[in-house]
Enzyme design. Structure first.
Site, PDB file in Angstrom:
ATOM      1  N   ARG A 105       0.821  -1.206   0.000  1.00 10.49           N
ATOM      2  CA  ARG A 105       0.000   0.000   0.000  1.00 10.49           C
ATOM      3  C   ARG A 105       0.864   1.268   0.000  1.00 10.49           C
ATOM      4  NH1 ARG A 105      -5.279   1.523   1.506  1.00 10.49           N
ATOM      5  NH2 ARG A 105      -5.816  -0.666   1.770  1.00 10.49           N
ATOM      6  N   TYR A 214       0.034 -13.085  -0.512  1.00 11.10           N
ATOM      7  CA  TYR A 214       0.514 -12.796  -1.862  1.00 11.10           C
ATOM      8  C   TYR A 214       1.792 -11.975  -1.782  1.00 11.10           C
ATOM      9  CZ  TYR A 214      -2.372  -8.593  -0.972  1.00 11.10           C
ATOM     10  OH  TYR A 214      -2.965  -7.490  -0.410  1.00 11.10           O
ATOM     11  N   ASP A 296     -13.699   5.134   0.635  1.00  5.85           N
ATOM     12  CA  ASP A 296     -14.331   4.685   1.871  1.00  5.85           C
ATOM     13  C   ASP A 296     -15.284   5.709   2.465  1.00  5.85           C
ATOM     14  OD1 ASP A 296     -13.056   2.267   1.747  1.00  5.85           O
ATOM     15  OD2 ASP A 296     -11.576   2.706   3.298  1.00  5.85           O
TER      16      ASP A 296
END
Length: 402
Positions: A105, A214, A296
């Site tokens: 991120r 991942y 969000d």
């Protein structure tokens, strides 16, 4: 030059700033923190999102920090058996026109910030919390600390799930806890035994839990997220709580040995209590007057479709496209009249976004029930995945993009 004000400097806010400056707007972005930063967690970027990022000229920068997983595999958390797989790599790129990427991120945030600074046209204000706003027929005024005001043609609320912009605009409460906890961790693959290292996305499904792993950072690190049922103490709006490794190991003690080995190999975890809103019910939750909500702030969602950041990026791309095509970015002495255009353009943005966002929210909720199923429901899930394989795991309606 038309002025767009953005509250929030996360991935959604930076995406909106980059999209709008590329289209010709002047942007003022207000971030409450003293520096731009993102917490350490991974993001999956499906083709619908990668296409947008590539269109923004970010392909080269992304190639230096992403991983290119070759497949998405689903396994039973209890037995370890493979339940299904989806080919990624060249196959998914051929199918949808862009690859499937995984990224830290903070790396995505850094790529967007560098592109925005190189693009120019944006003023970035740190240590600048937005305390409120006031709309008029001609502009929006932001209330900042020390009685300061900032004015612009429109405001984008990209200030997260506990958005103060949304609260003032809609007064519809806060996201509600789901009773699910996400333990997140990053670990160098060099620190892992060879049999635990991975170049693919793996989802382990079990009763009232699942784990996703991942690669990120060119495949050198492994991102691991374990979601279990439970409650956390403290401020629900603060996602980065300390996680207890022994407690997580206890919760997953009945899982298969490969999964237990992975969990035990991770020394440190951060804890996030999942809170969401119901799927969007109308465009009113996406925009009102001269205020647009994004990411969000508009549609917090569960991570069971890996699209939270993705939908914020889609929001940003569509918002800039609607404003550009509607004449908002016309020169100040041109024929366009942003004073009358803005509310209508934001209604159009809301119409184009809310139903897709609602579908993603609803699908993520449904996936959570399927992922965490037990008994007959889990048996049926496993049989369907074995029989239908990629047809179940592929998401054409989503991956084709907007």
């Amino acid at each position: 030059m038309r002025n767009v004000m953005i509250a929030g400097g996360g991935i959604g806010g930076l995406s909106a700033a980059l999209a709008c400056t590329r289209a010709g707007a002047g942007v003022a972005l207000f971030e409450r923190n003293a520096e731009f930063s993102e917490f350490g967690a991974g993001i999956q970027l499906s083709p619908n999102i990668v296409k947008i990022l590539y269109d923004w000229g970010l392909q080269e920068a992304l190639s230096e920090v992403v991983a290119f997983p070759d497949r998405l595999q689903v396994r039973s958390a209890i037995s370890g058996a493979e339940l299904g797989r989806l080919r990624l790599g060249e196959e998914i790129a051929r199918r949808y026109g862009a690859p499937y990427l995984t990224i830290h991120r903070a790396d995505l945030h850094a790529v967007l910030l560098a592109a925005l600074q190189q693009q120019g046209g944006a003023t970035l204000h740190l240590s600048s919390p937005v305390n409120g706003f006031e709309q008029t027929e001609t502009d929006v005024a932001l209330q900042l600390d020390h009685d300061q005001l900032a004015r612009g043609d429109l405001l984008v609320g990209a200030d997260g799930g506990w958005s103060s912009i949304r609260q003032q605009l809609l007064d519809d409460g806060t996201p509600q806890p789901t009773g699910q906890l996400a333990y997140r961790a990053l670990i160098s693959q060099a620190r892992l035994p060879i049999h635990l290292r991975s170049s693919q996305v793996t989802a382990w499904l079990g009763p009232q839990m699942h784990v996703v792993q991942y690669p990120v950072r060119r495949g050198e690190w492994l991102n691991v997220v374990a979601i279990v049922h439970g409650q956390v103490q403290g401020d629900m709006s603060h996602w980065d709580h300390s996680g207890n490794a022994a407690e997580l190991q206890q919760r997953l003690q009945l899982t298969c040995k490969p999964l237990k080995d992975l969990i035990q190999a991770v020394p440190n975890w951060r804890l996030w209590a999942l809170s969401i809103r119901p799927p969007m019910r109308s465009g009113r939750e996406q925009a009102g007057g001269r205020v647009a909500l994004l990411g969000d702030a508009a549609h917090p969602m569960l991570p069971y479709l890996a699209q939270g950041a993705g939908m914020a990026i889609e929001d940003a791309a569509v918002l800039a496209q609607v404003l550009e095509q509607g004449g908002f970015f016309a020169d100040a002495d041109g024929s366009a009249d942003p004073g009358s255009l803005v509310p209508g353009l934001l209604r159009q943005y809301a119409r184009l976004r809310w139903q897709r966002n609602a579908r993603v929210q609803a699908t993520a909720i449904s996936n959570g029930k399927i992922f965490h199923a037990s008994g007959l429901m889990a048996f049926g899930r496993n049989v369907v995945m074995k029989i239908r394989g990629e047809a179940v795991m592929d998401q054409p309606w989503l991956y084709r993009g907007v």
